[in-house]
Design a protein around this motif. Structure first.
Motif, PDB file in Angstrom:
ATOM      1  N   ALA A   1     -13.373  -0.114   7.464  1.00 36.98           N
ATOM      2  CA  ALA A   1     -12.172  -0.847   7.053  1.00 36.98           C
ATOM      3  C   ALA A   1     -10.931   0.030   7.167  1.00 36.98           C
ATOM      4  CB  ALA A   1     -12.334  -1.365   5.625  1.00 36.98           C
ATOM      5  N   ALA A   2     -11.064   1.300   6.798  1.00 39.57           N
ATOM      6  CA  ALA A   2      -9.918   2.228   6.802  1.00 39.57           C
ATOM      7  C   ALA A   2      -9.443   2.581   8.205  1.00 39.57           C
ATOM      8  CB  ALA A   2     -10.273   3.501   6.039  1.00 39.57           C
ATOM      9  N   ALA A   3     -10.232   2.257   9.216  1.00 45.08           N
ATOM     10  CA  ALA A   3      -9.805   2.510  10.598  1.00 45.08           C
ATOM     11  C   ALA A   3      -8.673   1.573  11.004  1.00 45.08           C
ATOM     12  CB  ALA A   3     -10.988   2.348  11.548  1.00 45.08           C
ATOM     13  N   ASP A   4      -8.470   0.500  10.237  1.00 44.07           N
ATOM     14  CA  ASP A   4      -7.406  -0.473  10.502  1.00 44.07           C
ATOM     15  C   ASP A   4      -6.146  -0.057   9.728  1.00 44.07           C
ATOM     16  OD1 ASP A   4      -5.952  -2.773  11.165  1.00 44.07           O
ATOM     17  OD2 ASP A   4      -6.816  -3.900   9.501  1.00 44.07           O
ATOM     18  N   ALA A   5      -5.036   0.085  10.418  1.00 40.88           N
ATOM     19  CA  ALA A   5      -3.783   0.527   9.787  1.00 40.88           C
ATOM     20  C   ALA A   5      -3.312  -0.434   8.704  1.00 40.88           C
ATOM     21  CB  ALA A   5      -2.700   0.700  10.849  1.00 40.88           C
ATOM     22  N   ALA A   6      -3.527  -1.734   8.882  1.00 41.08           N
ATOM     23  CA  ALA A   6      -3.102  -2.709   7.865  1.00 41.08           C
ATOM     24  C   ALA A   6      -3.889  -2.512   6.567  1.00 41.08           C
ATOM     25  CB  ALA A   6      -3.282  -4.134   8.381  1.00 41.08           C
ATOM     26  N   PHE A   7      -5.166  -2.206   6.691  1.00 43.46           N
ATOM     27  CA  PHE A   7      -5.988  -1.941   5.505  1.00 43.46           C
ATOM     28  C   PHE A   7      -5.475  -0.696   4.785  1.00 43.46           C
ATOM     29  CE2 PHE A   7      -9.363   0.373   3.366  1.00 43.46           C
ATOM     30  CZ  PHE A   7      -9.920  -0.606   2.558  1.00 43.46           C
ATOM     31  N   THR A   8      -5.227   0.364   5.526  1.00 37.66           N
ATOM     32  CA  THR A   8      -4.754   1.613   4.938  1.00 37.66           C
ATOM     33  C   THR A   8      -3.425   1.418   4.225  1.00 37.66           C
ATOM     34  OG1 THR A   8      -5.910   2.843   6.654  1.00 37.66           O
ATOM     35  CG2 THR A   8      -4.231   4.034   5.428  1.00 37.66           C
ATOM     36  N   THR A   9      -2.524   0.648   4.829  1.00 42.18           N
ATOM     37  CA  THR A   9      -1.236   0.358   4.191  1.00 42.18           C
ATOM     38  C   THR A   9      -1.441  -0.418   2.894  1.00 42.18           C
ATOM     39  OG1 THR A   9      -0.100   0.364   6.323  1.00 42.18           O
ATOM     40  CG2 THR A   9       0.993  -0.785   4.507  1.00 42.18           C
ATOM     41  N   ALA A  10      -2.325  -1.413   2.923  1.00 39.13           N
ATOM     42  CA  ALA A  10      -2.605  -2.197   1.714  1.00 39.13           C
ATOM     43  C   ALA A  10      -3.219  -1.313   0.636  1.00 39.13           C
ATOM     44  CB  ALA A  10      -3.532  -3.365   2.045  1.00 39.13           C
ATOM     45  N   TYR A  11      -4.132  -0.428   1.016  1.00 45.23           N
ATOM     46  CA  TYR A  11      -4.771   0.482   0.062  1.00 45.23           C
ATOM     47  C   TYR A  11      -3.720   1.391  -0.582  1.00 45.23           C
ATOM     48  CZ  TYR A  11      -8.062   3.826  -1.910  1.00 45.23           C
ATOM     49  OH  TYR A  11      -8.767   4.630  -2.785  1.00 45.23           O
ATOM     50  N   GLU A  12      -2.827   1.927   0.225  1.00 44.53           N
ATOM     51  CA  GLU A  12      -1.777   2.802  -0.307  1.00 44.53           C
ATOM     52  C   GLU A  12      -0.853   2.042  -1.250  1.00 44.53           C
ATOM     53  OE1 GLU A  12      -0.016   4.497   3.201  1.00 44.53           O
ATOM     54  OE2 GLU A  12      -1.755   5.771   3.591  1.00 44.53           O
ATOM     55  N   THR A  13      -0.522   0.794  -0.919  1.00 45.51           N
ATOM     56  CA  THR A  13       0.314  -0.026  -1.797  1.00 45.51           C
ATOM     57  C   THR A  13      -0.406  -0.322  -3.104  1.00 45.51           C
ATOM     58  OG1 THR A  13       1.416  -1.033   0.104  1.00 45.51           O
ATOM     59  CG2 THR A  13       1.552  -2.236  -1.989  1.00 45.51           C
TER      60      THR A  13
ATOM     61  N   ASP B   1     -27.485   0.988   5.819  1.00 39.38           N
ATOM     62  CA  ASP B   1     -28.250   2.206   5.561  1.00 39.38           C
ATOM     63  C   ASP B   1     -27.873   2.710   4.173  1.00 39.38           C
ATOM     64  OD1 ASP B   1     -25.751   3.380   5.870  1.00 39.38           O
ATOM     65  OD2 ASP B   1     -26.308   4.623   7.568  1.00 39.38           O
ATOM     66  N   ALA B   2     -28.433   3.831   3.781  1.00 35.61           N
ATOM     67  CA  ALA B   2     -28.183   4.352   2.431  1.00 35.61           C
ATOM     68  C   ALA B   2     -26.708   4.655   2.196  1.00 35.61           C
ATOM     69  CB  ALA B   2     -29.023   5.610   2.192  1.00 35.61           C
ATOM     70  N   ASP B   3     -25.988   5.052   3.247  1.00 35.06           N
ATOM     71  CA  ASP B   3     -24.562   5.382   3.133  1.00 35.06           C
ATOM     72  C   ASP B   3     -23.664   4.179   3.433  1.00 35.06           C
ATOM     73  OD1 ASP B   3     -24.941   8.230   2.616  1.00 35.06           O
ATOM     74  OD2 ASP B   3     -25.655   8.340   4.689  1.00 35.06           O
ATOM     75  N   PHE B   4     -24.157   2.996   3.181  1.00 36.81           N
ATOM     76  CA  PHE B   4     -23.454   1.773   3.561  1.00 36.81           C
ATOM     77  C   PHE B   4     -22.066   1.672   2.932  1.00 36.81           C
ATOM     78  CE2 PHE B   4     -22.913  -2.944   3.572  1.00 36.81           C
ATOM     79  CZ  PHE B   4     -22.966  -3.126   4.944  1.00 36.81           C
ATOM     80  N   ILE B   5     -21.924   2.042   1.670  1.00 40.21           N
ATOM     81  CA  ILE B   5     -20.614   1.953   1.015  1.00 40.21           C
ATOM     82  C   ILE B   5     -19.593   2.807   1.766  1.00 40.21           C
ATOM     83  CG2 ILE B   5     -19.313   2.558  -1.078  1.00 40.21           C
ATOM     84  CD1 ILE B   5     -21.759   1.654  -2.706  1.00 40.21           C
ATOM     85  N   LEU B   6     -19.947   4.044   2.044  1.00 40.50           N
ATOM     86  CA  LEU B   6     -19.042   4.938   2.770  1.00 40.50           C
ATOM     87  C   LEU B   6     -18.739   4.374   4.155  1.00 40.50           C
ATOM     88  CD1 LEU B   6     -17.493   7.622   3.058  1.00 40.50           C
ATOM     89  CD2 LEU B   6     -19.635   8.619   3.924  1.00 40.50           C
ATOM     90  N   ASN B   7     -19.743   3.902   4.865  1.00 45.88           N
ATOM     91  CA  ASN B   7     -19.558   3.389   6.223  1.00 45.88           C
ATOM     92  C   ASN B   7     -18.651   2.159   6.246  1.00 45.88           C
ATOM     93  OD1 ASN B   7     -21.217   5.439   7.127  1.00 45.88           O
ATOM     94  ND2 ASN B   7     -23.054   4.166   7.104  1.00 45.88           N
ATOM     95  N   VAL B   8     -18.807   1.277   5.272  1.00 49.11           N
ATOM     96  CA  VAL B   8     -17.960   0.082   5.199  1.00 49.11           C
ATOM     97  C   VAL B   8     -16.512   0.479   4.933  1.00 49.11           C
ATOM     98  CG1 VAL B   8     -17.443  -1.995   3.843  1.00 49.11           C
ATOM     99  CG2 VAL B   8     -19.795  -1.516   4.540  1.00 49.11           C
ATOM    100  N   VAL B   9     -16.293   1.345   3.961  1.00 46.30           N
ATOM    101  CA  VAL B   9     -14.932   1.766   3.635  1.00 46.30           C
ATOM    102  C   VAL B   9     -14.302   2.490   4.826  1.00 46.30           C
ATOM    103  CG1 VAL B   9     -13.522   3.225   2.125  1.00 46.30           C
ATOM    104  CG2 VAL B   9     -15.334   1.803   1.149  1.00 46.30           C
ATOM    105  N   ASN B  10     -15.057   3.363   5.475  1.00 43.46           N
ATOM    106  CA  ASN B  10     -14.519   4.066   6.640  1.00 43.46           C
ATOM    107  C   ASN B  10     -14.191   3.100   7.774  1.00 43.46           C
ATOM    108  OD1 ASN B  10     -14.606   6.567   5.429  1.00 43.46           O
ATOM    109  ND2 ASN B  10     -16.515   7.185   6.408  1.00 43.46           N
TER     110      ASN B  10
ATOM    111  N   THR C   1     -15.912  -6.941   5.816  1.00 42.19           N
ATOM    112  CA  THR C   1     -16.472  -5.867   6.642  1.00 42.19           C
ATOM    113  C   THR C   1     -17.935  -5.631   6.289  1.00 42.19           C
ATOM    114  OG1 THR C   1     -14.289  -4.828   6.810  1.00 42.19           O
ATOM    115  CG2 THR C   1     -16.190  -3.453   7.342  1.00 42.19           C
ATOM    116  N   ALA C   2     -18.258  -5.617   5.006  1.00 39.55           N
ATOM    117  CA  ALA C   2     -19.643  -5.415   4.569  1.00 39.55           C
ATOM    118  C   ALA C   2     -20.538  -6.539   5.072  1.00 39.55           C
ATOM    119  CB  ALA C   2     -19.707  -5.327   3.047  1.00 39.55           C
ATOM    120  N   THR C   3     -20.055  -7.763   4.993  1.00 37.08           N
ATOM    121  CA  THR C   3     -20.840  -8.910   5.456  1.00 37.08           C
ATOM    122  C   THR C   3     -21.133  -8.783   6.947  1.00 37.08           C
ATOM    123  OG1 THR C   3     -19.882 -10.326   3.747  1.00 37.08           O
ATOM    124  CG2 THR C   3     -20.854 -11.426   5.660  1.00 37.08           C
ATOM    125  N   LYS C   4     -20.106  -8.453   7.724  1.00 31.41           N
ATOM    126  CA  LYS C   4     -20.279  -8.330   9.179  1.00 31.41           C
ATOM    127  C   LYS C   4     -21.204  -7.177   9.535  1.00 31.41           C
ATOM    128  CE  LYS C   4     -17.779  -7.846  13.555  1.00 31.41           C
ATOM    129  NZ  LYS C   4     -18.953  -7.265  14.156  1.00 31.41           N
TER     130      LYS C   4
END
Length: 194
Positions: free
Chosen positions: A116-128, A105-114, A94-97
């Protein structure tokens, strides 16, 4: 010569709080030291750089990959590590894309994580990857440490992937942003080198 003193959490004063916390964290860390041929280290360092990782992250990825590949599929550790790898790999992609699309931008880390987190599969993996092994206070505290460590690792991976640097405050410390209702609560502000 000045007297030296070993700090422990119970002997630390408020002015030594950060040092005591760091010592406690180091005490809890599981570190393995081993020697490799210098040519192996050079090769691994080049591979890590090509993958947008630092050497320690690549070594962690190799070791965790071995556990995932060889442990029984129903082993909770294997599932957790596989989920962690999914989270990190997704954030890196996601960061590469986003960087290629000009979204840095300065908030790039937050924007990338947000993003990625919009995808349900990512959120499930994060919770696991960050789930507590039970409901005891000890299990919940361990899960909190795992989540903090993973979030910090995500920030480092994002920063390294796009070749960014931490923004520094006038006092010299690292500038941080905060977020609410996000997977990460605090993050390092980034800038691209001039």
């Amino acid at each position: 010569m000045a007297d030296t003193e070993t700090l422990t959490p119970d002997t630390a004063t408020p002015s030594r709080g950060k040092r005591a916390a760091k010592l406690e964290k180091l005490k809890q860390a599981d570190t393995i030291n081993f020697a490799v041929d210098p040519a192996v280290r050079t090769y691994l360092a080049q591979t890590a750089k090509a993958e947008g990782l630092d050497l320690s992250h690549l070594m962690q990825k190799i070791v965790e990959g071995y556990v995932i590949d060889t442990a029984p599929a129903d082993l909770a550790l294997s599932k957790r590590l596989a989920a962690k790898r999914t989270v990190i790999d997704t954030v890196q992609a996601t960061a590469t894309k986003m960087d290629a699309d000009g979204a840095f931008d300065a908030d790039f880390i937050l924007n990338v994580v947000n993003t990625a987190a919009a995808d349900a599969a990512f959120t499930t993996a994060y919770e696991t990857a960050t789930a507590a092994d039970g409901e005891s206070d000890k299990a919940v505290a361990r899960a909190r440490r795992v989540r903090t460590a993973l979030n910090q690792q995500l920030g480092r991976v994002i920063k390294r992937t796009v070749g960014a640097k931490s923004v520094r405050k006038e006092t010299g410390g690292i500038a941080r942003g905060t977020a609410t209702d996000a997977l990460i609560a605090t993050y390092t502000l980034l800038a691209k080198p001039a």
